[in-house]
Enzyme design. Structure first.
Site, PDB file in Angstrom:
ATOM      1  N   ASP A 195       2.991  -3.071 110.163  1.00 48.32           N
ATOM      2  CA  ASP A 195       3.761  -3.754 109.120  1.00 48.32           C
ATOM      3  C   ASP A 195       3.842  -5.249 109.418  1.00 48.32           C
ATOM      4  O   ASP A 195       4.570  -5.662 110.315  1.00 48.32           O
ATOM      5  CB  ASP A 195       5.158  -3.133 109.056  1.00 48.32           C
ATOM      6  CG  ASP A 195       6.052  -3.771 108.009  1.00 48.32           C
ATOM      7  OD1 ASP A 195       5.536  -4.518 107.158  1.00 48.32           O
ATOM      8  OD2 ASP A 195       7.269  -3.518 108.047  1.00 48.32           O
ATOM      9  N   ASP A 250       2.361  -8.982 103.049  1.00 50.05           N
ATOM     10  CA  ASP A 250       3.079  -7.882 103.694  1.00 50.05           C
ATOM     11  C   ASP A 250       2.288  -6.584 103.609  1.00 50.05           C
ATOM     12  O   ASP A 250       2.270  -5.919 102.568  1.00 50.05           O
ATOM     13  CB  ASP A 250       4.443  -7.730 103.025  1.00 50.05           C
ATOM     14  CG  ASP A 250       5.314  -6.660 103.661  1.00 50.05           C
ATOM     15  OD1 ASP A 250       4.904  -6.090 104.690  1.00 50.05           O
ATOM     16  OD2 ASP A 250       6.408  -6.401 103.130  1.00 50.05           O
TER      17      ASP A 250
END
Length: 405
Positions: free
Chosen positions: A118, A294
């Site tokens: 992530d 992201d």
């Protein structure tokens, strides 16, 4: 309760054992994505998308709170709207719509874990031996089984606005990532969690900047850079329906063509950059904006007013707050301009799938929010990243994009 919209995952590649010191070539981790935003009939579930939007908003809220604790400064000029009951801590795992997963190892001797990578968070979390039934689907980290484990005598806690929570202890240990060894890496080990059973991945590895850390500590990749363990201070993603990988310590020249277009990070927290514009069907609809790149988000998320303006150029209808439906055979031509170069989004990535049984009406993959920071803040998740080869350059604090080969 935490989202549990996870389907079975494919078998993951084991990691090579790290050699001493920096390696001469970057190494790769094969990535698999497994999630569903659909119901039992195979139709897209707008409520699940709305839940994913809410989770992304909450992640930014937690990150902004951690940044302010660590630096004494506000991350956003307009702070994200905070929901009652939510803490400023990072989550143990992101919701089930955000999983590009691969393998790492932790401890001595090393034990393999399946990890969600992530770029929208900084910290590494693993389930611990005492996590109980809440972590029944996960591999467990046991510090007593590792000769290199060091208890820090500190704890972490995370509380979600929906009442879910996780807590645990902080440890230092050796973490092997794509064959590179980070020694004395700080990470969280969950001793208790609510509603975490049945997950098919074990933990989360954040890859943003240290200023967002809740420990605080360096993310794993930053530790590798600081210890001189990687040949270059970059990592790169290819996210696709097949052949996805995370390259560590360099880029994979076989996966892109042409040269990279770089844009500087505007604030070392998230991978936040400035964008030049977003075009729809050949018309520039959105002008200057800020964006967070992201990998931990499955969507493109923007200010509600701007997203509404974007869909106004199409034949779309808002079916849930920030979620739009339009004819399946009329996906707009959307391009996002970064660093002066326009990157088109394929119709396949823009189309989340049908919302009704006739298959004529589909959900668009660009969604609206009023709770993600500054007025013109956008999130460029995998809907965007699946269209480009993305390199995250820690050493030069920039993000680069190239066309996929």
């Amino acid at each position: 309760m935490l989202s549990l919209f996870i389907s079975s995952i494919a078998a993951l590649h084991a990691l090579a054992v790290a050699l001493p010191g920096p390696q001469p070539h970057p190494l790769s981790i094969a990535l698999t994505k497994s999630f569903t935003l659909r119901n039992a009939d195979g139709l897209v579930d707008p409520a699940s998308i709305r839940a994913h939007i809410t989770s992304t908003e909450a992640k930014l809220q937690r990150g902004a709170a951690a940044f302010e604790r660590n630096t004494g400064k506000a991350l956003f000029s307009t702070p994200p709207t905070k929901r009652a009951g939510e803490s400023g801590s990072a989550p143990l795992v992101d919701d089930s719509n955000k999983i590009w997963i691969g393998a790492i190892e932790a401890g001595t001797p090393p034990k393999a874990f399946t990890i969600d990578f992530d770029t929208g968070s900084p910290d590494l979390f693993l389930p611990g031996e005492s996590c109980g039934n809440a972590c029944s689907g996960q591999e467990r980290y046991n510090p007593s089984s590792s000769s290199s484990a060091q208890a820090l005598g500190k704890t972490f806690q995370v509380a979600y606005g929906d009442g879910s929570a996780a807590e645990g202890d902080l440890y230092k240990d050796t973490v092997t990532f794509a064959g590179f060894k980070a020694t004395g890496q700080t990470f969280g080990v969950a001793t208790n969690a609510t509603d975490f059973s049945q997950e098919k991945y074990d933990g989360l590895m954040g890859m943003s900047f240290p200023s967002l850390s809740n420990f605080p500590a360096n993310p794993v990749f930053n530790t590798l850079v600081a210890q001189g363990a990687v040949p270059e201070s970059v990592f790169a993603f290819k996210l696709a329906s097949s052949g996805s990988e995370l390259r560590v310590g360099g880029v994979n020249s076989a996966l892109y063509k042409g040269s990279f277009t770089y844009t500087p990070v505007t604030k070392q927290a998230y991978w936040q950059i400035d964008g030049d514009g977003i075009g729809v069907n050949g018309k520039n609809v959105i002008k200057k904006f800020s964006a967070i790149v992201d990998s931990g988000s499955s969507l493109i998320l923007g200010n509600s007013a701007q997203v509404k303006q974007l869909y106004a150029a199409t034949d779309a209808t808002e079916v849930q707050k920030g979620v739009y439906a339009l004819p399946c055979d009329a996906m707009p031509h959307v391009s996002i301009t970064l660093g002066g170069k326009a990157f088109p989004l394929s119709a396949e990535t823009l189309n989340r799938g049908p919302i009704e049984s006739s298959g004529k009406t589909c959900i668009g993959a660009i969604h609206g929010s009023d709770s993600i920071g500054d007025k013109y803040q956008w999130i460029l998740g995998d809907v965007f990243m699946r269209n480009v080869y993305t390199v995250f350059d820690v050493g030069n604090s920039r993000v680069g994009f190239a066309e996929l080969a």
